[in-house]
Design a protein around this motif. Structure first.
Motif, short mmCIF file in Angstrom:
data_model
loop_
_atom_site.label_atom_id
_atom_site.label_comp_id
_atom_site.label_asym_id
_atom_site.label_seq_id
_atom_site.Cartn_x
_atom_site.Cartn_y
_atom_site.Cartn_z
N LEU A 167 -14.79 35.24 52.39
CA LEU A 167 -16.20 35.06 52.08
C LEU A 167 -16.45 33.77 51.32
N MET A 168 -15.56 33.43 50.39
CA MET A 168 -15.72 32.18 49.64
C MET A 168 -15.57 30.98 50.57
N LEU A 169 -14.62 31.04 51.49
CA LEU A 169 -14.45 29.93 52.43
C LEU A 169 -15.66 29.79 53.34
N ARG A 170 -16.19 30.90 53.79
CA ARG A 170 -17.40 30.83 54.63
C ARG A 170 -18.58 30.26 53.85
N ALA A 171 -18.67 30.59 52.56
CA ALA A 171 -19.80 30.14 51.76
C ALA A 171 -19.83 28.63 51.60
N VAL A 172 -18.67 27.98 51.65
CA VAL A 172 -18.62 26.52 51.49
C VAL A 172 -18.52 25.81 52.84
N GLY A 173 -18.71 26.54 53.94
CA GLY A 173 -18.70 25.91 55.26
C GLY A 173 -17.33 25.53 55.75
N PHE A 174 -16.33 26.34 55.44
CA PHE A 174 -14.95 26.06 55.87
C PHE A 174 -14.83 26.06 57.38
N ARG A 175 -14.10 25.07 57.91
CA ARG A 175 -13.85 24.98 59.35
C ARG A 175 -12.36 25.23 59.59
N ILE A 176 -12.05 26.09 60.56
CA ILE A 176 -10.66 26.47 60.79
C ILE A 176 -9.84 25.33 61.37
N GLN A 177 -10.48 24.26 61.85
CA GLN A 177 -9.73 23.11 62.35
C GLN A 177 -9.02 22.36 61.22
N LEU A 178 -9.45 22.57 59.98
CA LEU A 178 -8.88 21.90 58.81
C LEU A 178 -8.81 20.38 59.03
N ASP A 179 -9.90 19.84 59.56
CA ASP A 179 -9.95 18.41 59.86
C ASP A 179 -10.79 17.62 58.86
N ARG A 180 -11.09 18.25 57.72
CA ARG A 180 -11.80 17.56 56.64
C ARG A 180 -11.08 17.83 55.33
N LEU A 181 -11.14 16.85 54.45
CA LEU A 181 -10.48 17.01 53.16
C LEU A 181 -11.08 18.19 52.39
N ARG A 182 -12.36 18.39 52.51
CA ARG A 182 -13.01 19.50 51.79
C ARG A 182 -12.50 20.85 52.27
N LEU A 237 -9.37 25.66 50.98
CA LEU A 237 -8.30 26.63 51.27
C LEU A 237 -7.37 26.77 50.08
N VAL A 238 -7.08 25.67 49.40
CA VAL A 238 -6.16 25.71 48.26
C VAL A 238 -6.79 26.47 47.09
N PHE A 239 -7.98 26.05 46.68
CA PHE A 239 -8.54 26.56 45.43
C PHE A 239 -9.34 27.86 45.60
N LEU A 240 -9.95 28.06 46.76
CA LEU A 240 -10.72 29.29 46.98
C LEU A 240 -9.91 30.32 47.76
N GLY A 241 -9.35 29.91 48.89
CA GLY A 241 -8.62 30.86 49.72
C GLY A 241 -7.34 31.35 49.08
N ALA A 242 -6.60 30.45 48.41
CA ALA A 242 -5.29 30.82 47.86
C ALA A 242 -5.36 31.16 46.37
N LEU A 243 -5.68 30.19 45.54
CA LEU A 243 -5.57 30.38 44.10
C LEU A 243 -6.61 31.36 43.55
N ALA A 244 -7.87 31.23 43.95
CA ALA A 244 -8.91 32.11 43.41
C ALA A 244 -8.85 33.51 44.02
N GLY A 245 -8.77 33.59 45.33
CA GLY A 245 -8.80 34.90 45.99
C GLY A 245 -7.64 35.79 45.61
N MET A 246 -6.45 35.21 45.50
CA MET A 246 -5.26 36.02 45.23
C MET A 246 -5.15 36.48 43.78
N ALA A 290 3.26 22.24 49.92
CA ALA A 290 2.11 22.71 50.68
C ALA A 290 0.87 21.86 50.41
N LEU A 291 0.64 21.53 49.15
CA LEU A 291 -0.53 20.72 48.81
C LEU A 291 -0.42 19.33 49.42
N THR A 292 0.76 18.72 49.33
CA THR A 292 0.94 17.37 49.89
C THR A 292 0.66 17.35 51.38
N ALA A 293 1.27 18.29 52.10
CA ALA A 293 1.11 18.30 53.56
C ALA A 293 -0.31 18.67 53.97
#
Length: 338
Positions: free
Chosen positions: A102-117, A122-131, A278-281
């Motif tokens: 839900l947090m990723l959807r709220a910020v307009g996350f695209r599954i192509q991961l072709d933008r820095l945002r 994914l790092v701060f909302l999908g992984a660190l905050a959600g978990m 993971a963050l670097t890549a």
């Protein structure tokens, strides 16, 4: 006719839920192969089910969330009795992944991961905050039923949180890259051999860095950077997975830079390595993909403008865009062209 259509939809929905549960069960059993005892409780340094579950929610939708709870209960049932704490852990896992989606959807996350945002989200909302939710609910459940001593709560909570977060950071980008991958229309023969060689080289370097008594863990980063620059997420994500698996195995065995340290020190070193890799890549891949997308859009605009000029001024084909020498490289420079 309407009844048959409803039945088909319900059947399809049930099958998707069962597929998610089966994927969680299989991934959970794999994750349990590498367990460590932290604070009196067994935790997995890398928990792949969270990454698989988040990917399923992003692709299939939130309706498959019951599969997460079912899969969690099935994993628990394979290692011990199912009780009230098990139900709480299943609820926490489901809520954590749903909130991440839900947090990723709220910020307009695209599954192509072709933008820095997208990478940052994914790092701060999908992984660190959600978990944070799964780690908190799970640790509290074990504490309340007496399976976890109060003195070990903080250590178990932190290890649980990092393990779940690493599952998202390592597994989700790889699955999304595979799902969104489009085979390039033009590719040179040597380009088929380079990605497997990159993965093999990553495995060799990771083995050297994690099995050597010297502190050589940093050797994996040049390879990860090269994979991200050359093939973006499709090349970097498998390399990150290889690094994480090799590092977890070395940490569990207590060899190389993980030898002679306490469990907490080993976990800290391991998760620092996995997180940095993971963050670097992920972020570098997203940044390169975004730059290529921008370049491609500018190129398309130039081509369209050149066509307009050609219609307005016939006979000026000598100044068309792009230059003839660049046309054969156009396909490989496009997003997903490598």
């Amino acid at each position: 006719m309407v009844r048959n259509e409803v039945f088909r939809r319900l059947t399809a929905a049930a099958l998707r839920i069962l597929a998610v549960a089966a994927a969680w069960l299989v991934a959970g059993r794999i994750g349990l192969l590498q367990q460590v005892v932290v604070g009196g409780a067994k935790v997995a340094p890398l928990w792949p089910p969270t990454g698989i579950a988040l990917t399923c929610l992003l692709i299939l939708g939130l309706r498959v969330w019951p599969g997460i709870a079912i899969g969690t209960l099935l994993v628990i049932a394979t290692i011990g009795p199912v009780n009230g704490a098990s139900v709480a852990i299943a609820a926490g896992n489901s809520l954590a992944v749903v909130c991440s989606c839900l947090m990723l959807r709220a910020v307009g996350f695209r599954i192509q991961l072709d933008r820095l945002r997208d990478g940052v989200a994914l790092v701060f909302l999908g992984a660190l905050a959600g978990m944070l939710i799964s780690a908190t609910v799970g640790s509290l459940a074990l504490l309340l039923v007496g399976s976890l001593p109060a003195s070990g709560f903080c250590a178990t909570w932190s290890a649980w949180w990092v393990g779940d977060a690493m599952g998202v950071l390592v597994v989700t980008p790889l699955l999304l890259a595979l799902y969104t991958f489009r085979r390039p229309t033009a590719i040179r023969p040597y380009q088929w051999a380079e990605p497997p060689l990159l993965v093999l080289l990553t495995a060799v370097v990771a083995l050297i860095g994690t099995r050597s008594p010297l502190h050589l863990l940093f050797l994996v980063f040049p390879v990860l950077i090269w994979a991200a620059l050359r093939y973006q997420l499709m090349g970097a994500a498998p390399c990150v997975l290889v690094v994480s698996v090799v590092a977890v195995r070395a940490a569990v065995d207590g060899v190389g830079p993980f030898a002679g340290h306490s469990t907490l020190a080993v976990m800290f070193t391991l998760q620092a390595l996995n997180g940095a890799a993971a963050l670097t890549a992920l972020l570098l891949s997203a940044l390169i993909a975004e730059q290529r997308n921008t370049y491609f859009k500018i190129e398309q605009a130039c081509v369209a403008l050149a066509e307009v000029v050609a219609r307005l001024a016939p006979g000026e084909d000598a100044h068309r865009w792009p230059p003839a020498g660049d046309e054969e490289d156009e396909e490989e420079d496009r997003p997903g062209g490598r």
